[in-house]
Each structure stands twice: as structure tokens, then as C-alpha cells.
Design a protein around this motif. Structure first.
Motif, mmCIF file in Angstrom:
data_model
loop_
_atom_site.group_PDB
_atom_site.id
_atom_site.type_symbol
_atom_site.label_atom_id
_atom_site.label_comp_id
_atom_site.label_asym_id
_atom_site.label_seq_id
_atom_site.Cartn_x
_atom_site.Cartn_y
_atom_site.Cartn_z
ATOM 1 N N GLY A 143 21.562 42.037 -14.294
ATOM 2 C CA GLY A 143 21.022 43.083 -13.440
ATOM 3 C C GLY A 143 19.507 43.155 -13.455
ATOM 4 O O GLY A 143 18.905 44.100 -12.968
ATOM 5 N N GLU A 144 18.855 42.106 -14.011
ATOM 6 C CA GLU A 144 17.385 42.090 -14.039
ATOM 7 C C GLU A 144 16.813 41.533 -12.742
ATOM 8 O O GLU A 144 15.704 41.864 -12.344
ATOM 9 C CB GLU A 144 16.891 41.246 -15.219
ATOM 10 N N LEU A 145 17.572 40.629 -12.125
ATOM 11 C CA LEU A 145 17.107 39.989 -10.889
ATOM 12 C C LEU A 145 18.046 40.292 -9.734
ATOM 13 O O LEU A 145 19.244 40.498 -9.930
ATOM 14 C CB LEU A 145 17.026 38.470 -11.083
ATOM 15 N N ALA A 146 17.464 40.282 -8.544
ATOM 16 C CA ALA A 146 18.269 40.476 -7.338
ATOM 17 C C ALA A 146 17.872 39.429 -6.306
ATOM 18 O O ALA A 146 16.702 39.345 -5.922
ATOM 19 C CB ALA A 146 18.043 41.875 -6.782
ATOM 20 N N PHE A 147 18.819 38.609 -5.930
ATOM 21 C CA PHE A 147 18.538 37.638 -4.867
ATOM 22 C C PHE A 147 19.855 37.259 -4.189
ATOM 23 O O PHE A 147 20.932 37.321 -4.790
ATOM 24 C CB PHE A 147 17.844 36.397 -5.426
ATOM 25 N N ALA A 148 19.738 36.885 -2.935
ATOM 26 C CA ALA A 148 20.910 36.511 -2.151
ATOM 27 C C ALA A 148 21.205 35.027 -2.336
ATOM 28 O O ALA A 148 20.341 34.257 -2.743
ATOM 29 C CB ALA A 148 20.663 36.809 -0.682
ATOM 30 N N GLY A 149 22.424 34.631 -2.056
ATOM 31 C CA GLY A 149 22.790 33.215 -2.072
ATOM 32 C C GLY A 149 23.007 32.666 -3.469
ATOM 33 O O GLY A 149 23.022 33.397 -4.458
ATOM 34 N N SER A 150 23.143 31.349 -3.539
ATOM 35 C CA SER A 150 23.447 30.694 -4.803
ATOM 36 C C SER A 150 22.208 30.553 -5.673
ATOM 37 O O SER A 150 21.095 30.414 -5.164
ATOM 38 C CB SER A 150 24.032 29.308 -4.534
ATOM 39 N N PRO A 151 22.397 30.591 -6.981
ATOM 40 C CA PRO A 151 21.278 30.321 -7.891
ATOM 41 C C PRO A 151 20.666 28.947 -7.637
ATOM 42 O O PRO A 151 19.459 28.751 -7.839
ATOM 43 C CB PRO A 151 21.930 30.386 -9.275
ATOM 44 N N THR A 152 21.469 28.005 -7.204
ATOM 45 C CA THR A 152 20.958 26.662 -6.927
ATOM 46 C C THR A 152 19.902 26.678 -5.831
ATOM 47 O O THR A 152 18.817 26.103 -5.989
ATOM 48 C CB THR A 152 22.109 25.715 -6.523
ATOM 49 N N THR A 153 20.211 27.330 -4.732
ATOM 50 C CA THR A 153 19.231 27.420 -3.640
ATOM 51 C C THR A 153 17.979 28.152 -4.097
ATOM 52 O O THR A 153 16.851 27.733 -3.803
ATOM 53 C CB THR A 153 19.843 28.139 -2.428
ATOM 54 N N ALA A 154 18.182 29.244 -4.833
ATOM 55 C CA ALA A 154 17.036 30.008 -5.333
ATOM 56 C C ALA A 154 16.182 29.145 -6.268
ATOM 57 O O ALA A 154 14.948 29.147 -6.185
ATOM 58 C CB ALA A 154 17.524 31.254 -6.058
ATOM 59 N N ALA A 155 16.850 28.381 -7.124
ATOM 60 C CA ALA A 155 16.130 27.539 -8.084
ATOM 61 C C ALA A 155 15.364 26.430 -7.380
ATOM 62 O O ALA A 155 14.212 26.141 -7.721
ATOM 63 C CB ALA A 155 17.119 26.943 -9.090
ATOM 64 N N ARG A 156 15.996 25.811 -6.396
ATOM 65 C CA ARG A 156 15.302 24.766 -5.626
ATOM 66 C C ARG A 156 14.063 25.332 -4.954
ATOM 67 O O ARG A 156 13.005 24.705 -4.944
ATOM 68 C CB ARG A 156 16.241 24.201 -4.563
ATOM 69 N N THR A 157 14.214 26.500 -4.385
ATOM 70 C CA THR A 157 13.079 27.115 -3.693
ATOM 71 C C THR A 157 11.960 27.430 -4.680
ATOM 72 O O THR A 157 10.789 27.129 -4.427
ATOM 73 C CB THR A 157 13.526 28.405 -2.990
ATOM 74 N N MET A 158 12.336 28.002 -5.808
ATOM 75 C CA MET A 158 11.327 28.361 -6.796
ATOM 76 C C MET A 158 10.619 27.132 -7.351
ATOM 77 O O MET A 158 9.401 27.120 -7.499
ATOM 78 C CB MET A 158 11.967 29.143 -7.943
ATOM 79 N N PHE A 159 11.388 26.093 -7.641
ATOM 80 C CA PHE A 159 10.746 24.907 -8.213
ATOM 81 C C PHE A 159 9.839 24.231 -7.179
ATOM 82 O O PHE A 159 8.741 23.779 -7.502
ATOM 83 C CB PHE A 159 11.786 23.928 -8.755
ATOM 84 N N GLY A 160 10.313 24.190 -5.937
ATOM 85 C CA GLY A 160 9.465 23.658 -4.864
ATOM 86 C C GLY A 160 8.194 24.476 -4.731
ATOM 87 O O GLY A 160 7.100 23.934 -4.565
ATOM 88 N N ALA A 161 8.334 25.789 -4.843
ATOM 89 C CA ALA A 161 7.176 26.677 -4.735
ATOM 90 C C ALA A 161 6.191 26.430 -5.871
ATOM 91 O O ALA A 161 4.971 26.465 -5.680
ATOM 92 C CB ALA A 161 7.628 28.127 -4.733
ATOM 93 N N VAL A 162 6.728 26.170 -7.054
ATOM 94 C CA VAL A 162 5.883 25.891 -8.218
ATOM 95 C C VAL A 162 5.115 24.580 -8.016
ATOM 96 O O VAL A 162 3.905 24.504 -8.253
ATOM 97 C CB VAL A 162 6.744 25.834 -9.499
#
Lengths: 192, 192
Positions: A143-162
Motif C-alpha cells: 500500500g506504499e505505491l499506487a500505479f495501474a497495470g503490471s509491475p513489468t510495464t511500470a518497471a520497464r518505463t521506470m528503467f527507461g526513464a532512468v
DNA sequence: GTCTATAAGATGATAGAC
DNA sequence: GTCTATCATCTTATAGAC
């Protein structure tokens, strides 16, 4: 005279540095030899072709990252703490000679790399994204984070952003860009 | 025989393509000359040094982007529509020979570029980020978007994420990565 | 404007002595 | 393991003919 593994390691360390600052197509065996203090022919003894060196470079970098991620998991228990330390690690790279993530710069040059190098590169992305996805999943479950969709998509986006933020930080010679973007992303995912 | 501007444009178009696929240090005047159908000496007539070509390349690419952004503003009235079309434009680049954003790949190679090229590169980032920031500000004012902090930081993060996603898309030869990341980011900013 | 010819140096890579 | 010597090729760039 040095034993094989000693020189090999020196060559890899110097090559990593050159590659992070000038790119794979931006350094030569001679640049490398000069940095290590041996002749370019000796480099070929350890790495017959440049692609062999390149492949070893990625594998070594990936292994170092695996160690770093395990250490982060060990020392930090919260998702926020882990993410913060992950970014701090990358920031250290930027601070030191304005270096780029080795695999980020290599991925940008992917068009000129050997198939083997590209395969190793994908593994690096896979592993980093898998680690991030695991953190994000835990963060959401707690309950610390809130995001839609799969963790995989979120992780790909975050790593790409980094990786993208590192590139921009380098272009502007301003490592605070990476930190600001990382903070912003994390704030954007903070559960309300 | 062709007039100056005609050949110049052909050279720039071919060089852009080569640079987007192989990087600035991954193509030579000979590769370029062969593609255009002239001799490398003729390239030097139009661009004395490679850095002159590189600088012209960035300026031209930036101007094309300015035109694209103006056209997007003209044709789309919603922030969501504009952002979607912006991503669609970049996806077209990926689909065509797995090309990278010219300035993204150049920024990755920044360590080997002339100061003039780096300056032009920063201008490209500034302009893209300014456009994105303007869209984000409007989106927040209209109550369509929700994000913390300044539109500038949000725009920098988003543009970095887009560049990073393009790099990863290229490495994996999968342009859906860019679209998925873009969609995810936009969803993450959607006002509840 | 484009060509041929050419320079001066770099590049990845190999052969063979030590 | 590292060296010297060498290679064929490529690189950016220039001079001068057409």
C-alpha cells in the motif's frame, strides 16, 4: 609480469571507463592499451576481437549490477529506500567523469554491435527491469505505491526513464537531472 | 549535375538515416557518399569537417521537430491527443529500420562530439521539454492531469523516459515498448 | 560541384621473437 | 604474456583537374 586474470581485469576496467565516456565506437585498442600501460597486441591476447571485449564488458557490468542490487536488498528494507539507493548508485557513475550507464550507451549504439553483444545487453535490461518490477509489486502490495497495470510495464518505463535521464544529465553536464526525475517518478507513484 | 542545396539536402537526409541507425561514430564519409551516389570528396565540399555535418544534422532535425510540434498543436486540441500523436511520430521512426531519435543517440555519444554539436543538442532537448511542459501545464489547469511539482520537471522526466524507451525498444527490436511506456506514464498522470 | 588522386594517421588484427 | 613489427583497410581531409 602479470598473470592472465590480473591484466584481463585491468583491461576490462579501463575499457569500461572508455566505453562509458566515449561509447563503443569511440575508443580504440590503442587508447585502451595506452591507458593500461601495455601494447595493443597484448590486448588481443586477452580478447582476440573487439566484440569479444565488448561481450566480456557487458557480462562483467551485469554481474556487478547483480551484486549491487543484492546489496541494496540486504541493506534497505523499504521500497523507497531501495529505489533511492539504486538512483544514488547511478548518480555516482555520472559524477565520476560524467560517465553513462555502460549498457545504456551500448544500447544506443546497438546498430553496430555483434548479435552476441546485443543478446547480453538484453539480459542486462531484463534483470534490472525484473528487480524493479519486484520492488514495485511489493510496494503496491504494502500500500506504499499506487500505479495501474503490471509491475513489468511500470518497471520497464521506470528503467527507461532512468536511462533517458542519465543521457540528458550527461548532455547538460548536470547529474541533478537524474535525481529530480527519479524523485518525481517516485512521488507520482506514491499512494495517496 | 545538381545545385548546391539539392545535394546538400540529399547528403543530410542520408546522414540522418545513417546516424540514427549506426550512431555518429558508426558511419563514415565513404558510407555516406556511397548512399548518396557521389564521392566522399564531394561531401567535404558541402561540409568541410564531419563536425560541420553533425551540427547541420542537429539543426535540421530540430527544425523538423519544431514543424511537427506546431502541426500537432494545430491538429489536436486535447493534451491527450497531442501526446498520443507525439508518441506516434516517434514510433514511426522506430518502425522505419529501427531508427533512434537522432538527438537521443547523439546525446549518448556526447563524449565525442564538438562543443558546438553539444550546444545544438541541448537546444533540441530544451525545445522538446518546453513543448511538453506547456502541454502538461494546460492539462493540469484543465483538470485533466494530476502531478506534483513543476511542469518543467515533469516534462524533463517524460522526455527522458521517451528517449530511454526508444533505446530499449531498439535493443529489443520491439517498438511497442515505447507505446506501452508512454501510455503508462500518461495513465499515471490522469486525474482521478 | 564533382571528380581523381593522394596524404597522414588511425584501426582491428596477426606473426613470430623473447 | 608481452613485445616488435607489420598488415590491409579505413578514416577524415586536401589539392587540383574538369
Amino acid at each position: 609480469m602479470m598473470n592472465q586474470s590480473e591484466t584481463r581485469e585491468k583491461v576490462l576496467a579501463a575499457a569500461e571507463r572508455l566505453c562509458q565516456t566515449r561509447g563503443y565506437n569511440g575508443f580504440s585498442f590503442r587508447d585502451l592499451a595506452e591507458l593500461v600501460g601495455i601494447r595493443s597486441a597484448s590486448i588481443h591476447y586477452h580478447f582476440p576481437a573487439k566484440a569479444d571485449l565488448g561481450k566480456a564488458l557487458i557480462i562483467r557490468y551485469r554481474q556487478k549490477m547483480e551484486t549491487i542490487l543484492l546489496e541494496i536488498d540486504r541493506r534497505e528494507s523499504t521500497v523507497a529506500g531501495r529505489f533511492k539507493r539504486f538512483i544514488a548508485t547511478l548518480r555516482e557513475i555520472l559524477k565520476d567523469e560524467n560517465r553513462m550507464c555502460l549498457c545504456g550507451i551500448l544500447a544506443a549504439e546497438a546498430g553496430t554491435l555483434s548479435p552476441e553483444m546485443k543478446a547480453e545487453l538484453r539480459r542486462f535490461f531484463d534483470e534490472c527491469e525484473a528487480w524493479l518490477a519486484a520492488q514495485l509489486l511489493v510496494g503496491r502490495q504494502r500500500g506504499e505505491l499506487a500505479f495501474a497495470g503490471s509491475p513489468t510495464t511500470a518497471a520497464r518505463t521506470m528503467f527507461g526513464a532512468v536511462e533517458g535521464a542519465m543521457i540528458a544529465s550527461r548532455a547538460f553536464n548536470d547529474d541533478s537531472r537524474l535525481v529530480e526525475s527519479a524523485n518525481w517518478m517516485f512521488a507520482q507513484m506514491a499512494a495517496t
